[in-house]
Every structure is written in C-alpha cells, then in structure tokens.
Scaffold this motif. Structure first.
Motif, PDB file in Angstrom:
ATOM      1  N   ARG A 170       8.028  16.649   9.864  1.00 28.22           N
ATOM      2  CA  ARG A 170       7.695  15.348   9.286  1.00 28.22           C
ATOM      3  C   ARG A 170       6.415  15.489   8.474  1.00 28.22           C
ATOM      4  O   ARG A 170       5.616  16.394   8.712  1.00 28.22           O
ATOM      5  CB  ARG A 170       7.548  14.285  10.366  1.00 28.22           C
ATOM      6  N   GLY A 171       6.184  14.580   7.552  1.00 25.95           N
ATOM      7  CA  GLY A 171       5.055  14.713   6.643  1.00 25.95           C
ATOM      8  C   GLY A 171       3.800  13.974   7.083  1.00 25.95           C
ATOM      9  O   GLY A 171       3.863  12.911   7.697  1.00 25.95           O
ATOM     10  N   VAL A 172       2.668  14.580   6.773  1.00 23.66           N
ATOM     11  CA  VAL A 172       1.357  13.910   6.862  1.00 23.66           C
ATOM     12  C   VAL A 172       0.831  13.905   5.435  1.00 23.66           C
ATOM     13  O   VAL A 172       0.625  14.962   4.845  1.00 23.66           O
ATOM     14  CB  VAL A 172       0.392  14.663   7.793  1.00 23.66           C
ATOM     15  N   THR A 173       0.648  12.734   4.849  1.00 25.75           N
ATOM     16  CA  THR A 173       0.357  12.648   3.426  1.00 25.75           C
ATOM     17  C   THR A 173      -1.026  12.079   3.141  1.00 25.75           C
ATOM     18  O   THR A 173      -1.580  11.309   3.924  1.00 25.75           O
ATOM     19  CB  THR A 173       1.381  11.747   2.703  1.00 25.75           C
ATOM     20  N   GLN A 174      -1.567  12.500   2.016  1.00 24.12           N
ATOM     21  CA  GLN A 174      -2.694  11.771   1.454  1.00 24.12           C
ATOM     22  C   GLN A 174      -2.158  10.504   0.794  1.00 24.12           C
ATOM     23  O   GLN A 174      -0.945  10.362   0.573  1.00 24.12           O
ATOM     24  CB  GLN A 174      -3.421  12.648   0.433  1.00 24.12           C
ATOM     25  N   LYS A 175      -3.044   9.571   0.476  1.00 26.99           N
ATOM     26  CA  LYS A 175      -2.602   8.308  -0.110  1.00 26.99           C
ATOM     27  C   LYS A 175      -2.264   8.541  -1.579  1.00 26.99           C
ATOM     28  O   LYS A 175      -3.132   8.471  -2.458  1.00 26.99           O
ATOM     29  CB  LYS A 175      -3.686   7.241   0.042  1.00 26.99           C
ATOM     30  N   ASN A 176      -0.998   8.844  -1.819  1.00 26.33           N
ATOM     31  CA  ASN A 176      -0.537   9.188  -3.158  1.00 26.33           C
ATOM     32  C   ASN A 176       0.970   8.966  -3.195  1.00 26.33           C
ATOM     33  O   ASN A 176       1.696   9.433  -2.310  1.00 26.33           O
ATOM     34  CB  ASN A 176      -0.888  10.643  -3.469  1.00 26.33           C
ATOM     35  N   VAL A 177       1.455   8.260  -4.200  1.00 22.41           N
ATOM     36  CA  VAL A 177       2.862   7.869  -4.227  1.00 22.41           C
ATOM     37  C   VAL A 177       3.792   9.068  -4.273  1.00 22.41           C
ATOM     38  O   VAL A 177       4.862   9.069  -3.637  1.00 22.41           O
ATOM     39  CB  VAL A 177       3.139   6.907  -5.403  1.00 22.41           C
ATOM     40  N   TRP A 178       3.408  10.142  -4.988  1.00 19.90           N
ATOM     41  CA  TRP A 178       4.322  11.281  -5.119  1.00 19.90           C
ATOM     42  C   TRP A 178       4.313  12.151  -3.864  1.00 19.90           C
ATOM     43  O   TRP A 178       5.343  12.717  -3.496  1.00 19.90           O
ATOM     44  CB  TRP A 178       3.985  12.089  -6.366  1.00 19.90           C
ATOM     45  N   ALA A 179       3.175  12.211  -3.184  1.00 19.86           N
ATOM     46  CA  ALA A 179       3.153  12.891  -1.887  1.00 19.86           C
ATOM     47  C   ALA A 179       4.019  12.133  -0.882  1.00 19.86           C
ATOM     48  O   ALA A 179       4.784  12.731  -0.119  1.00 19.86           O
ATOM     49  CB  ALA A 179       1.717  13.004  -1.377  1.00 19.86           C
ATOM     50  N   GLU A 180       3.906  10.811  -0.888  1.00 20.36           N
ATOM     51  CA  GLU A 180       4.718   9.987   0.006  1.00 20.36           C
ATOM     52  C   GLU A 180       6.192  10.084  -0.343  1.00 20.36           C
ATOM     53  O   GLU A 180       7.058  10.089   0.538  1.00 20.36           O
ATOM     54  CB  GLU A 180       4.236   8.537  -0.062  1.00 20.36           C
ATOM     55  N   MET A 181       6.494  10.217  -1.637  1.00 23.88           N
ATOM     56  CA  MET A 181       7.888  10.348  -2.052  1.00 23.88           C
ATOM     57  C   MET A 181       8.485  11.654  -1.529  1.00 23.88           C
ATOM     58  O   MET A 181       9.640  11.697  -1.100  1.00 23.88           O
ATOM     59  CB  MET A 181       7.976  10.302  -3.572  1.00 23.88           C
ATOM     60  N   GLU A 182       7.701  12.735  -1.551  1.00 26.73           N
ATOM     61  CA  GLU A 182       8.192  14.010  -1.017  1.00 26.73           C
ATOM     62  C   GLU A 182       8.425  13.908   0.493  1.00 26.73           C
ATOM     63  O   GLU A 182       9.454  14.357   0.997  1.00 26.73           O
ATOM     64  CB  GLU A 182       7.195  15.131  -1.317  1.00 26.73           C
ATOM     65  N   ALA A 183       7.471  13.344   1.196  1.00 30.39           N
ATOM     66  CA  ALA A 183       7.610  13.217   2.650  1.00 30.39           C
ATOM     67  C   ALA A 183       8.787  12.325   3.016  1.00 30.39           C
ATOM     68  O   ALA A 183       9.522  12.602   3.973  1.00 30.39           O
ATOM     69  CB  ALA A 183       6.311  12.663   3.248  1.00 30.39           C
ATOM     70  N   LEU A 184       8.982  11.261   2.245  1.00 25.05           N
ATOM     71  CA  LEU A 184      10.097  10.350   2.496  1.00 25.05           C
ATOM     72  C   LEU A 184      11.432  11.065   2.328  1.00 25.05           C
ATOM     73  O   LEU A 184      12.367  10.874   3.112  1.00 25.05           O
ATOM     74  CB  LEU A 184      10.006   9.160   1.536  1.00 25.05           C
ATOM     75  N   GLY A 185      11.516  11.935   1.322  1.00 28.40           N
ATOM     76  CA  GLY A 185      12.746  12.679   1.098  1.00 28.40           C
ATOM     77  C   GLY A 185      13.053  13.640   2.228  1.00 28.40           C
ATOM     78  O   GLY A 185      14.211  13.781   2.647  1.00 28.40           O
TER      79      GLY A 185
END
Length: 400
Positions: A170-185
């Motif tokens: 599972r992802g731990v992301t910085q606050k960034n839409v594209w990082a969150e998009m990768e983790a969501l995928g």
C-alpha cells in the motif's frame, strides 16, 4: 437490416458488461483471500534470514523505512544494503542506523559488477553472494514493514515446495495529486488484478516491493545473474521458480511503499514503464486487461442503450461496483489510506489508466531514473541514453 442492428447493439451491451463482471470477481477474490488469511495464526517457523536491500538515493522517509527492518520481532537475521557507490545519499543513513542498532548485523556493500543493464539486479547478485543464510528476503529501498514482517514471510517456507513468497503493498504519499494517483492505482487496480489471478489460476509471479526465496531456488533458475538485463525482475523470479516446480505464494502481510511528490510527466513515465513491462511479459493477459477498464465500457454501454434509463443504469452500475471493488480490495483488504480518502478520484484514475493502456502499444521505450531503454520482446532492456555514465566495476566494498 434492423435485426442486424439489434444484434450489433446487443453484442455491444453484452461486452460493456464484462468489466462490471470483473469488478464483482475482484471483490469476491479480495473477500476470499483476506478472510481466509486473517483467520490463520502466526507461524512459528523462524529460520535465519538474510534481508537484501538494494538502495539508490533517499526519499522523504528513507530512514524510517530502513529502521523498520531493525525492529523485527525475529530471532536471527542480517540486513545487507547495497548502493551503486559510496557517494550515494543513503550511505550516511545506513551508517547511522548501524550505530543506533549495534545488536543488529548490518552490512553495507557497493560497486557491484555491472553484469547487465538492470542496476538493481546487479546489486542483488552481489547481495545474494554475500548473504550468510539460505533464506533471502529482498525488498526495495522505499519499503517500510511491520514488526512481524519476517515472521509472516518466513513461515511459508516451512513447506518445502515453497519457492517464492511476496507481499501486497500500500502507498504512503506526500501531498501531491500524482503521487496519490499512483498509490490509488496500486491499491484499487493492481492489487485487484493480482487477487483475481490468484483466485482463478494461481500465482506464477512475484510482486516487486518484497519477495523472498532461497539460495536453492535461485540456483535452480540460474541466480540473479540471469535476470540482469530484464526490467521486470520481480515478475521473472516468481515466474521462473514456478516453471522450475516451486510454489509461488502471496503473504497476508502488507508492506508500505513511498510515493514522493512528482509531476504529471514523471507520473506518465512511471505508468508507461509499468504498462509496457507487463505488455511484454504477459502479452495475452495484457490485451485482456482491456476488459477491466470499466469507465469507457460503461460510457459505450450507456450510449448503446439509446435511453436515459439505460444510460443511468450503466453509469450507476459502474460507480457502485467500481467503488465496492476499490473499498473491498484497497480499504478493507490492504488498509490503504489513499484508497479510503481519495476514492472520489477513481473516475479520473480510470480514464488516465485507459489512456496509458492504449499508449503502451505505440512504443517499446521506457525511462527509468536518468536512463532511457528499449524493451525487447522478451522483456530485456537495451540502454539508449544514460545521463550519468556508470562507474567502472570495482572490487566490492564492505563496512559493518
């Protein structure tokens, strides 16, 4: 002519329902896997382990990631790090770690022989040769684990037929839409596909964030040296062990990977690298992924119904079933925070992923780090451009 038109529309509507059926299958697969695995008790088989960690650079959480491997509830293990050279930014962190945990056996290696185009695998070959123990547990530098990680993974090797054990992530992301998009995928698409594959046909591949095997099985497939030119070394190690007669298994232990802030361009590069790698490794399966893209099929079905009620039904079915799959696999199964908080981004994620799927067929080139490669039909990488020339191979250096 009218019957032919009706038949064509019926075929379109039927095909448009296929991704919806996939969502149902993925939801059931997630329920089956995690319900079964969570009922099991923690295994007591704890052979000594060599943890292999190829590292390049640092990210926003590198020290905490490294530290998590020193906090294992496990009786005997060593941690071997390997960097390309001792100027790497990770080296001071590793040395600090060795000082903070003197009770742990921590070693630092560098300057692995360049036996192929995949620098990570070059480092893995050196790490495997230097490892003291039979059981090898490899993980990427950006991985963080829980205290029972080694116990969960090692316990599967009590069964002599076990060849490879890998973990969901599972992802731990910085606050960034594209990082969150990768983790969501990863949480809602990639994991769902793996669960369906495991349910329908069994697992014949390993997942890259964390994979464990033994020196015996490595020897049977020719060692890491035979993987030195392939990009999907994680897939290949599982696939080759499976072909050699070993059992490939998924652990219930979920590890965490870091997703730093990135631009849309970097996001697109990452997605293309992954997509083109899968397309070359599993060409038939990759074509079949077309029928996992629910949004474009739902839109097609909505148009083909030629009625407002039919269109509403298709779109509602997409939303309900897609969210159910995402919440079951990503939130309940993987306990992924991005999937829990950013579920509303799923339609945009689905459109982007469909564009990636289509775009992956137009080139066999990928960008990885500071280098560009062309992928051959068997998944091997041929360097095209490298902004920072590799240092010549030197004798391995060790500390600790």
């Amino acid at each position: 002519m009218l019957p032919y038109i009706s038949l064509w529309r019926a075929a379109v509507l039927l095909i448009a329902c296929v991704p919806l059926a996939y969502y149902v299958a993925a939801t059931l697969a997630a329920v089956q896997f995690f319900s079964r695995e969570r009922k099991k008790t923690l295994g007591s088989y704890t052979p000594p382990v060599s943890v292999l960690k190829p590292v390049r650079g640092v990210d926003f959480a590198s020290y905490e990631n490294f530290k998590s491997f020193c906090l294992q509830n496990y009786p005997e293990y060593e941690i071997l790090f390997c960097v390309n050279d001792l100027d790497d930014a990770a080296v001071p962190l590793i040395r600090t770690l060795a000082e903070e945990f003197p009770q742990r056996s921590i070693r630092l290696l560098s300057n692995a022989a360049q036996i192929g185009s995949n620098r990570k695998v070059n480092n893995m070959a050196l790490l495997a040769r230097e490892a003291k123990y039979e059981l090898l547990v490899q993980s990427d530098g950006d991985v963080r684990v829980g205290a029972n990680y080694l116990r969960e993974v090692a316990a599967r090797f009590e069964q002599v037929e076990t060849g490879v054990v890998s973990c969901f992530y599972r992802g731990v992301t910085q606050k960034n839409v594209w990082a969150e998009m990768e983790a969501l995928g990863v949480a809602t698409d990639f994991s769902a596909g793996v669960l369906v594959a495991a349910w329908m046909e069994g697992v014949t591949f390993a997942l890259g964030a964390s994979a464990a095997t033994t020196k015996m099985w490595l020897h049977k497939i020719g060692g890491y040296e035979t993987l030195a030119n392939v990009l999907a070394d994680d897939y290949e190690i599982g696939n080759r062990v499976a072909k050699a007669g070993g059992r490939v298994m998924l652990s219930r232990e979920v590890v965490e990977t870091m997703y730093p802030a990135l631009t849309f361009g970097k996001f697109w590069q990452h997605q293309m690298r992954w997509a083109r790698t899968v397309r070359l490794c599993r060409p038939a399966s990759y074509v079949g992924l077309l029928f996992t893209h629910g949004l474009p099929f739902a839109i097609t079905g909505a148009v083909a119904t030629r009625s407002a009620a039919g269109a509403l039904l298709f779109m509602a079915a997409y939303v309900v079933l897609r969210l159910t799959m995402a919440r079951t696999a990503g939130v309940w199964g993987l306990r992924d925070e991005t999937a829990r908080r950013k579920w509303w981004m799923l339609p945009l994620r689905d459109l982007l992923q469909f564009a990636v799927w289509v775009g992956s067929f137009f080139s066999d080139r990928i960008v990885w780090g500071d280098a560009e490669f062309k992928l051959s039909k068997n998944g091997e990488m041929v360097a095209i451009r490298n902004a920072n020339a590799e240092k010549s191979a030197e004798k391995p250096l060790r500390t600790g």
